[in-house]
Design a protein around this motif. Sequence first.
Motif, short mmCIF file in Angstrom:
data_model
loop_
_atom_site.label_atom_id
_atom_site.label_comp_id
_atom_site.label_asym_id
_atom_site.label_seq_id
_atom_site.Cartn_x
_atom_site.Cartn_y
_atom_site.Cartn_z
N ILE A 25 3.41 76.04 -31.01
CA ILE A 25 2.68 77.62 -30.27
C ILE A 25 1.40 77.57 -30.24
N ALA A 26 0.68 76.62 -30.60
CA ALA A 26 -0.96 76.40 -30.45
C ALA A 26 -1.00 75.44 -29.26
N GLU A 27 -0.15 74.34 -28.97
CA GLU A 27 -0.49 73.51 -28.27
C GLU A 27 0.58 74.62 -26.35
N LEU A 28 1.49 75.59 -26.93
CA LEU A 28 1.69 76.67 -25.89
C LEU A 28 0.43 77.46 -25.30
N GLN A 29 -0.33 77.91 -26.04
CA GLN A 29 -1.07 78.71 -25.84
C GLN A 29 -2.28 78.39 -25.24
N SER A 30 -2.38 76.73 -25.33
CA SER A 30 -3.86 75.62 -25.03
C SER A 30 -2.85 76.36 -23.02
N ARG A 31 -1.70 75.68 -22.80
CA ARG A 31 -1.00 75.27 -21.84
C ARG A 31 -1.13 76.87 -21.34
N LEU A 32 -1.52 77.81 -21.43
CA LEU A 32 -0.77 79.16 -21.24
C LEU A 32 -2.09 79.75 -20.61
N SER A 33 -3.36 79.14 -21.52
CA SER A 33 -4.97 79.38 -21.03
C SER A 33 -4.90 78.46 -19.91
N ASP A 34 -4.83 77.43 -19.76
CA ASP A 34 -5.19 76.28 -18.62
C ASP A 34 -4.51 76.84 -17.50
N LEU A 35 -3.31 76.93 -17.17
CA LEU A 35 -2.45 77.66 -16.43
C LEU A 35 -3.58 78.83 -15.70
N GLU A 36 -3.70 80.21 -16.74
CA GLU A 36 -4.61 81.02 -16.09
C GLU A 36 -5.22 80.34 -15.24
N LEU A 37 -6.08 79.53 -16.19
CA LEU A 37 -7.03 79.68 -15.51
C LEU A 37 -7.55 78.69 -14.29
N SER A 38 -6.11 77.86 -14.03
CA SER A 38 -5.95 77.43 -12.79
C SER A 38 -5.53 78.28 -11.73
N LYS A 39 -4.62 78.94 -11.93
CA LYS A 39 -4.48 80.25 -11.14
C LYS A 39 -5.77 80.74 -10.63
N THR A 40 -6.86 81.49 -11.82
CA THR A 40 -8.21 81.93 -11.55
C THR A 40 -9.06 81.30 -10.66
N HIS A 41 -8.77 80.17 -10.95
CA HIS A 41 -9.80 78.98 -10.07
C HIS A 41 -9.44 78.64 -8.52
N ASN A 42 -8.12 79.54 -8.56
CA ASN A 42 -7.37 78.74 -6.75
C ASN A 42 -8.10 80.50 -6.51
N ASP A 43 -7.62 81.49 -6.79
CA ASP A 43 -7.56 82.65 -6.84
C ASP A 43 -9.01 83.15 -5.87
N VAL A 44 -9.92 82.31 -6.75
CA VAL A 44 -11.77 81.74 -6.69
C VAL A 44 -11.86 81.56 -5.06
N SER A 45 -11.41 79.92 -5.33
CA SER A 45 -11.27 78.89 -3.74
C SER A 45 -11.11 79.41 -3.28
N GLY A 46 -10.23 80.73 -2.95
CA GLY A 46 -9.57 81.58 -1.62
C GLY A 46 -10.24 82.32 -1.31
N ILE A 47 -10.84 83.12 -1.83
CA ILE A 47 -12.29 83.85 -1.99
C ILE A 47 -13.38 83.29 -0.71
N ILE A 48 -14.18 81.77 -2.08
CA ILE A 48 -15.23 81.25 -0.92
C ILE A 48 -14.47 81.08 0.52
N GLN A 49 -13.46 80.12 0.11
CA GLN A 49 -13.04 79.58 1.45
C GLN A 49 -13.07 80.58 2.88
N LYS A 50 -12.77 82.06 2.56
CA LYS A 50 -13.04 83.49 3.24
C LYS A 50 -14.29 83.18 3.74
N GLU A 51 -14.86 83.85 3.20
CA GLU A 51 -16.28 84.02 2.96
C GLU A 51 -17.38 82.92 4.01
N ARG A 52 -16.39 80.97 3.77
CA ARG A 52 -17.41 80.32 4.30
C ARG A 52 -17.10 80.71 5.70
N THR A 53 -15.69 80.90 6.42
CA THR A 53 -15.68 80.94 7.33
C THR A 53 -15.37 81.88 8.27
N GLU A 54 -16.00 83.18 7.78
CA GLU A 54 -16.81 84.48 8.03
C GLU A 54 -18.32 84.03 8.54
#
Length: 113
Positions: A25-54
């Motif tokens: 369970i601890a390992e699964l929670q850790s993996r879930l946290s990593d996946l959520e962080l990765s998704k957040t990073h990808n979302d933020v990265s997209g927003i930053i790319q859009k701002e740079r383009t503008e």
Amino acid sequence: SSKELATSKRTDTFGNMTTAASNTIAELQSRLSDLELSKTHNDVSGIIQKERTEMLLSLRKIMEAMKTDAAGGASSKELEKLRAENEELKKINAKQNYRIEHLVNNLRGVVDK
């Protein structure tokens, strides 16, 4: 006795299973946290790319406007007047630099005494 021994073995087996389940369970929670962080990073990265383009598009517009203004903005009389003013300011600046050097040298002489 044999009943106590069997109960003890069951308790040990149950304890091992509980520990293994807790670790899983601890390992699964850790993996879930990593996946959520990765998704957040990808979302933020997209927003930053859009701002740079503008921002780049805005900068290009500004540069084009500056080129247009520079090309036809100043008449030859205005340029001549600005060059004369620039020469006059260079002379004033040179005089002030000389005076500052003179004052600094005199001040050093007084401080050294």
